[in-house]
Design a protein around this motif. Structure first.
Motif, short mmCIF file in Angstrom:
data_model
loop_
_atom_site.label_atom_id
_atom_site.label_comp_id
_atom_site.label_asym_id
_atom_site.label_seq_id
_atom_site.Cartn_x
_atom_site.Cartn_y
_atom_site.Cartn_z
N VAL A 70 0.88 -1.18 -0.09
CA VAL A 70 0.18 -0.15 0.11
C VAL A 70 0.99 1.23 -0.03
O VAL A 70 0.77 2.24 -0.81
N LYS A 73 2.11 1.98 -3.66
CA LYS A 73 0.97 2.55 -4.17
C LYS A 73 0.91 4.22 -3.87
O LYS A 73 0.67 4.75 -4.68
N GLU A 121 -6.93 1.92 1.84
CA GLU A 121 -6.47 0.51 1.74
C GLU A 121 -6.12 -0.18 2.99
O GLU A 121 -5.89 -1.61 3.07
#
Ligand SMILES: Nc1ncnc2c1ncn2[C@@H]1O[C@H](COP(=O)(O)O)[C@@H](OP(=O)(O)O)[C@H]1O
Ligand SMILES: [Mg+2]
Length: 413
Positions: A70, A73, A121
């Motif tokens: 995460v 990202k 997330e």
């Protein structure tokens, strides 16, 4: 390897870093042997079932894996936003280049994107973010246009990722996301640490900058990501090295016990990187801040001379220096701020783990480990030095001598 009877350690009730710390503290008497570097765990006690053993091993080896994905990202999307702004900035005329607003827009936008991605997330548990920006100035009436632009950029950036819904965020959503960054951090619990644009001076010049994101758990850095949109994939700091590799934009990522990876920022498989193995300082090159206001270039030069370094300094902005060092481009990074400056944790947390997981050492000028558990600032004994394990002892000697000489010459004035 010493083995004896297992004492109970509840995997579920402890965060991975506390679990590992508690096992390590009791390591001499108990049954678990852990190599912290590889997180390989073997359990010899006959009382432990093989199921427990494999569950334990899997839990430890996967610690923070989801969080790291995460974080990668979040930093990559934030980098995309920054690249859009930098491109427009570099194409603009001289007058708007001296205007600070593009940096402001990218700084706030990057912080909002990272905060929103992390929260979406990783929705479970409390969320704490220690970050450089807050929305105070943005809430003023004269900032309305800037806030509008930031909100557009954040929405465009998030909607470029297919997994996010197309319902746009409001200006208030963006302000709230920025303000999640007000946490004070500290020694307990989990805290994300973010520099939304590290190296703002480099960003404005069109040079190096980084989006730097790390996670602290119980005061320790357990993962870190450095998105460096302008860092070439080919090594830097080797003046005589020609490379056919022309790609630019690197993403470094590191997780405790799992090493450091590098990949192209917008695609490509990760590959493991390691710090330089140079032992002879005469073959080493060293990094320092581009900005003389951020680091004492004279002191670095005196340290390098004492150590026997022959190459001139490689000066670049931001934690891209930590990334470059982690892949062996240079062997040493020296940072000695002017008197009175307090280093912030977001300027070093991600770089710290990217280098240490690549086999390097990060210390203050007295050789102490950096302590990220004290809140938003690092408490330092003058300066930060980074190198490989072999060079660190002689580097610390050179630092001690150069610092002593500097203070003697200051007191004789
Ligand atoms: N006087 C000073 N001394 C040391 N560091 C400073 C400084 N003023 C700013 N900095 C920090 O240096 C960082 C940039 O690092 P470098 O010098 O390695 O490029 C800045 O990050 P930001 O650009 O995020 O503000 C800022 O936090
Ligand atoms: Mg910074």
């Amino acid at each position: 390897m010493a083995m004896c009877v297992a004492s109970p350690v509840s995997i579920n009730s402890l965060s991975p870093v506390r679990l590992l710390s508690s096992v390590l503290q009791s390591n001499t008497k108990r049954s678990f042997f852990i190599s912290f570097k590889t997180l390989r765990i073997s359990i010899s006690s006959s009382s432990s079932s093989s199921n427990q053993r494999s569950a334990f091993t899997a839990a430890a080896s996967m610690a923070y894996a989801r969080e790291l994905d995460v974080a990668k990202k979040a930093a990559s999307l934030a980098a995309r936003l920054c690249q859009t702004v930098q491109k427009a900035l570099l194409q603009s005329d001289v007058q708007s280049k001296s205007d600070k607003s593009p940096v402001t827009v990218a700084d706030y936008g990057s912080q909002a994107v990272v905060s929103l991605v992390l929260q979406r997330e990783l929705p479970f548990g409390s969320f704490s973010l220690v970050a450089e920006e807050d929305s105070g100035d943005l809430r003023k009436s004269e900032s309305q246009e800037t806030l509008k632009r930031i909100t557009e950029l954040v929405n465009d950036t998030l909607s470029s990722d297919a997994t996010y819904s197309k319902s746009p965020l409001s200006e208030d959503d963006v302000l709230a996301a920025i303000d999640t960054g007000k946490s004070e951090g500290g020694p307990h619990g989990r805290h994300w640490v973010l520099d939304p644009i590290d190296g703002t001076k480099g960003f404005v010049r069109g040079d190096q900058y980084a989006i730097a994101l790390a996670l602290l758990d119980e005061g320790r850095v357990v993962l870190g990501v450095l998105a460096c949109p302008n860092l070439p994939l080919a090594p830097i700091g080797h003046p005589h090295q020609d490379s056919v590799q022309t790609q630019v934009g690197c993403l470094f990522s590191a997780r405790i016990g799992a090493g450091t990876d590098m990949q192209l920022l917008h695609g490509s498989s990760p590959m493991k990187v390691h710090v330089s193995t140079i032992e002879n300082p005469a073959e080493a090159s060293f990094f320092e801040s581009f900005e003389a206001a951020h680091s004492l270039h004279g002191l670095s030069s005196s340290i390098a001379k004492k150590l026997g370094v022959q190459a001139p300094p490689v000066r670049i902005d931001s934690q891209a220096k930590y990334g470059a060092l982690a892949r062996g481009d240079g062997a040493i990074y020296l940072r000695f701020a002017h008197q009175g400056y307090r280093e912030k944790i977001w300027d070093h947390a991600a770089g710290f783990i990217v280098v240490t997981e690549a086999g390097g050492v990060v210390a203050d000028a007295a050789g102490n480990a950096l302590d990220f558990s004290k809140g938003r600032y690092l408490d330092l004994e003058k300066g930060i030095v980074v190198t490989n394990q072999k060079l660190m002892p002689s580097l610390l000697n050179a630092v001690r001598d150069a610092v002593r000489e500097e203070s003697e010459s200051a007191s004789s004035l």
